[in-house]
Design a protein around this motif. Structure first.
Motif, short mmCIF file in Angstrom:
data_model
loop_
_atom_site.label_atom_id
_atom_site.label_comp_id
_atom_site.label_asym_id
_atom_site.label_seq_id
_atom_site.Cartn_x
_atom_site.Cartn_y
_atom_site.Cartn_z
N ARG A 150 0.80 -1.23 0.00
CA ARG A 150 0.00 0.00 0.00
C ARG A 150 0.83 1.28 0.00
O ARG A 150 0.39 2.30 -0.51
CB ARG A 150 -0.93 0.02 1.22
CG ARG A 150 -1.98 -1.08 1.24
CD ARG A 150 -2.77 -1.02 2.54
NE ARG A 150 -3.33 0.29 2.77
CZ ARG A 150 -3.68 0.75 3.98
NH1 ARG A 150 -3.50 0.00 5.06
NH2 ARG A 150 -4.18 1.95 4.11
N HIS A 151 2.01 1.23 0.58
CA HIS A 151 2.74 2.46 0.86
C HIS A 151 4.16 2.46 0.30
O HIS A 151 4.77 1.41 0.10
CB HIS A 151 2.81 2.71 2.37
CG HIS A 151 1.49 2.91 3.01
ND1 HIS A 151 1.23 2.49 4.30
CD2 HIS A 151 0.35 3.48 2.56
CE1 HIS A 151 -0.03 2.80 4.61
NE2 HIS A 151 -0.57 3.40 3.57
N VAL A 197 7.56 4.38 1.76
CA VAL A 197 8.02 5.11 2.94
C VAL A 197 9.43 5.64 2.67
O VAL A 197 10.30 4.89 2.23
CB VAL A 197 8.02 4.22 4.20
CG1 VAL A 197 8.41 5.05 5.42
CG2 VAL A 197 6.65 3.60 4.41
N VAL A 228 5.30 9.09 4.38
CA VAL A 228 4.53 7.93 3.93
C VAL A 228 3.67 8.36 2.75
O VAL A 228 2.87 9.30 2.87
CB VAL A 228 3.66 7.36 5.06
CG1 VAL A 228 2.89 6.13 4.57
CG2 VAL A 228 4.51 7.01 6.28
N ASP A 266 1.03 7.15 -0.57
CA ASP A 266 0.15 6.13 -1.13
C ASP A 266 0.81 5.58 -2.39
O ASP A 266 1.11 6.33 -3.32
CB ASP A 266 -1.21 6.74 -1.46
CG ASP A 266 -2.21 5.71 -1.95
OD1 ASP A 266 -2.06 5.24 -3.11
OD2 ASP A 266 -3.13 5.37 -1.21
N ARG A 267 1.03 4.26 -2.44
CA ARG A 267 1.76 3.70 -3.58
C ARG A 267 0.97 3.79 -4.87
O ARG A 267 1.53 3.95 -5.95
CB ARG A 267 2.11 2.23 -3.31
CG ARG A 267 3.33 1.77 -4.07
CD ARG A 267 3.58 0.31 -3.87
NE ARG A 267 3.07 -0.47 -5.00
CZ ARG A 267 2.95 -1.77 -5.00
NH1 ARG A 267 3.26 -2.46 -3.92
NH2 ARG A 267 2.50 -2.39 -6.07
N LEU A 309 0.76 11.00 2.45
CA LEU A 309 -0.19 10.73 3.51
C LEU A 309 0.26 11.29 4.86
O LEU A 309 -0.55 11.80 5.63
CB LEU A 309 -0.41 9.21 3.65
CG LEU A 309 -0.90 8.49 2.40
CD1 LEU A 309 -1.00 6.99 2.66
CD2 LEU A 309 -2.24 9.05 1.93
N GLU A 369 8.39 -0.42 7.11
CA GLU A 369 7.02 -0.38 7.63
C GLU A 369 6.56 -1.80 7.93
O GLU A 369 6.63 -2.69 7.08
CB GLU A 369 6.07 0.26 6.62
CG GLU A 369 4.64 0.40 7.16
CD GLU A 369 3.69 1.04 6.17
OE1 GLU A 369 2.69 1.65 6.62
OE2 GLU A 369 3.92 0.92 4.95
N GLY A 418 1.52 -0.90 10.31
CA GLY A 418 1.78 0.49 9.99
C GLY A 418 2.87 1.12 10.83
O GLY A 418 3.27 2.26 10.56
#
Length: 553
Positions: free
Chosen positions: A350-351, A353, A367, A369-370, A376, A390, A394
């Motif tokens: 999802r992310h 980082v 962070v 949003d992929r 975010l 991560e 989270g």
């Protein structure tokens, strides 16, 4: 630099290189083939420029710690001062032909005389940024970021610096005008100002800029050219009215400029790591020096991606690069976005980082949003963050090289940091091992030469390997081994996680710029990533390149 250095086709640099690997959970390949994914550059972000009157453009290279000469006709690049002495944010020529440059991180002002002798002429000025000579030979420098002041400096270094103005508002790339006033941008105010260096009086010349970073007069010294880093605009300011006219629209990330005697304007871009030439008569633009990466450091492979797409923390940008064909498919740029100088990156489903080892206000965790690339969260990390991972809930694990700690950063707002382990010798790289019976994370310690496993439940530590020299990037191989960039010996090694056995996979790599004064351990980390195919990816800070090691059956 020849155009062939930037072809997208990956060329084999060491076909048939035999690289013996140690046995682990599965049988590792017996050899790898080293290939270029993205070819390199002479620079690690181009900054200050000056025309030397001999057919060359002097170019400063802060993170690469060097000063270069660029042939104005061919674009050929040569190194005048190499690392670690050449950590230059700006460069200027003195009346006697000496070259002067500012050490932003070291706080030192340097001079190279025409006979090639280099020495420090001022110290203890952190954030040294821009410099210029007045017509009568008086010499001025400014602090920015790590200070905010204008100083007069003795060009010979015999007398101590004299502060002219305190906190003018981030006075950046400046030049003296025909009236002996200093003209330059006040970044925090979005203005161009005129400074009387004798009285300290500051007058506004023009305003309405977003991030103005440098000015230069035209050949007749009648009008000012201004570069705006956030908009990518080259603007002509007509004096004395202050009227503005956009001459050319360039990519964002502009850093500095110089004007030749023929009025051609040379513009540096730290994000694209290039130098462009603008003809102000018609606004046409051509490349003088071209690059595809700027300062590639941390890298991560997109999970479960058969194309093995890579995210590259390129310090001045976050880039997405095809691991197989080397195409840069996406770039998020600093200054024109909320991105904050990424040096390390990790990727989950999802992310994305990011972390940065810059100390102070620039040191953050971010962070994204992929899927959309939207930012975010931005979390301050005042101790300087190196590797970041991560976890599934989270929570972020962060290596603080300057403090020797491994910390957890929770998901609350505001985030709360707790110490998982401390007393580490310059922790830099992290590789999570969360599927093990006792989940943990592997940490490279650049100072102590260790790889350590830290248990996530209680912070208990186990030394996996010792005797390494400046290990930085680390990644967990599908076969269970650890792939580590041993920067101090310029090699790539495999470490058996159970026995600590070290096997050399490749040596003689172009990695590991020397440490510079004022920087934390492993400041520009050499990144390592492993694709599902077993292909190993490694960044080169020395060459600003990206390489891969492909397993040979």
């Amino acid at each position: 630099m020849s155009a062939s250095m930037f072809r997208c086709v990956s060329k084999s640099l060491a076909a048939g290189l035999l690289l013996m690997a140690a046995p682990a959970l599965a049988t590792p390949p017996k050899s790898y083939r080293q290939e270029t994914v993205v070819a390199g550059s002479h620079f690690q972000g181009v900054h200050g420029l000056a025309v030397d009157g001999k057919g060359n453009l002097l170019a400063s290279n802060l993170l690469g710690q060097s000063v270069h000469a660029v042939n104005l006709s061919t674009g050929a690049v040569s190194t005048l001062v190499g690392p670690p002495l050449g950590g230059a944010d700006d460069v200027a020529l003195g009346p006697d032909g000496s070259i002067y440059w500012t050490g932003y991180f070291s706080g030192q002002l340097m001079r190279r005389t025409p006979d090639g002798k280099t020495r420090v002429i001022a110290r203890n000025l952190p954030g040294l940024n821009s410099l210029a000579f007045r017509g009568d030979g008086r010499f001025y420098v400014t602090q920015l970021g790590r200070g905010d002041a204008l100083w007069e400096v003795d060009p010979t270094g015999r007398k101590p610096p004299r502060k002219v103005i305190d906190a003018p508002g981030y006075l950046n790339g400046f030049e003296f005008g025909p009236d002996d006033r200093l003209y330059g941008p006040l970044i925090l105010k979005g203005q161009i100002a005129r400074v009387d260096v004798d009285t300290g009086l500051i007058e506004k010349v023009a305003e309405g800029f977003t991030v103005p970073v440098a000015v230069n007069f035209d050949a007749r010294r009648e009008n000012l050219y201004v570069v705006d880093a956030a908009t990518g605009e080259l603007v002509r300011v007509r004096l004395p009215s202050g009227a503005k006219e956009v001459v050319a629209k360039l990519p964002t990330g502009l850093d500095n400029l110089a004007v030749g005697p023929d009025d051609q304007v040379y513009v540096s871009n730290m994000v694209d790591n290039d130098i462009r030439v603008v003809n102000p008569a018609d606004g046409s633009v051509r490349l003088l020096v071209e690059s595809r990466l700027s300062v590639p450091s941390g890298i991560a492979v997109v999970p479960d991606d058969p194309e093995e797409t890579l995210y590259v923390a390129d310090v001045y940008a976050l880039r997405r690069v095809g691991g197989r064909e080397g195409l840069v498919t996406q770039t998020t740029r600093v200054l024109s976005s909320q991105l904050n100088f990424p040096m390390n990156v990790s990727v989950t489903a999802r992310h994305v980082v990011l972390s940065t080892a810059y100390l102070g206000s620039h040191s953050t965790l971010q962070v994204l949003d992929r899927g959309t690339g939207a930012l975010l969260r931005t979390i301050p990390s005042p101790n300087g963050a190196q590797g970041v991972v991560e976890l599934e809930d989270g929570t972020l694990l962060v290596a603080e090289a300057a403090t020797g700690r491994l910390v957890r950063v929770d998901t609350s707002e505001p985030a709360v940091t707790t110490v998982l382990a401390e007393g580490l010798g310059g922790p830099v790289g992290l590789a999570a091992d969360t599927k093990a019976k006792e989940p943990g994370v592997y940490v490279t310690e650049v100072r102590s030469g260790k790889v350590t496993r830290v248990r996530l439940s209680d912070g208990a530590r186990r030394t996996v390997a010792t005797g390494l020299k400046a290990p930085e990037g680390i990644a967990l191989h599908p076969d269970g081994g650890l792939i580590v960039a041993e920067v101090g010996r310029k090699r790539l090694v495999r470490i058996d996680a159970a026995t600590g056995r070290v096997t050399v996979l490749a040596s003689g790599l172009r990695i590991g710029l020397p440490e510079s004064e004022g920087l934390p351990p492993g400041y520009i980390p050499t990144g390592v990533a492993v694709g599902a195919s077993g292909t190993l990816y490694v960044t080169s800070d020395i060459e600003s390149a990206l390489y891969r090691f492909v397993p040979v059956p």
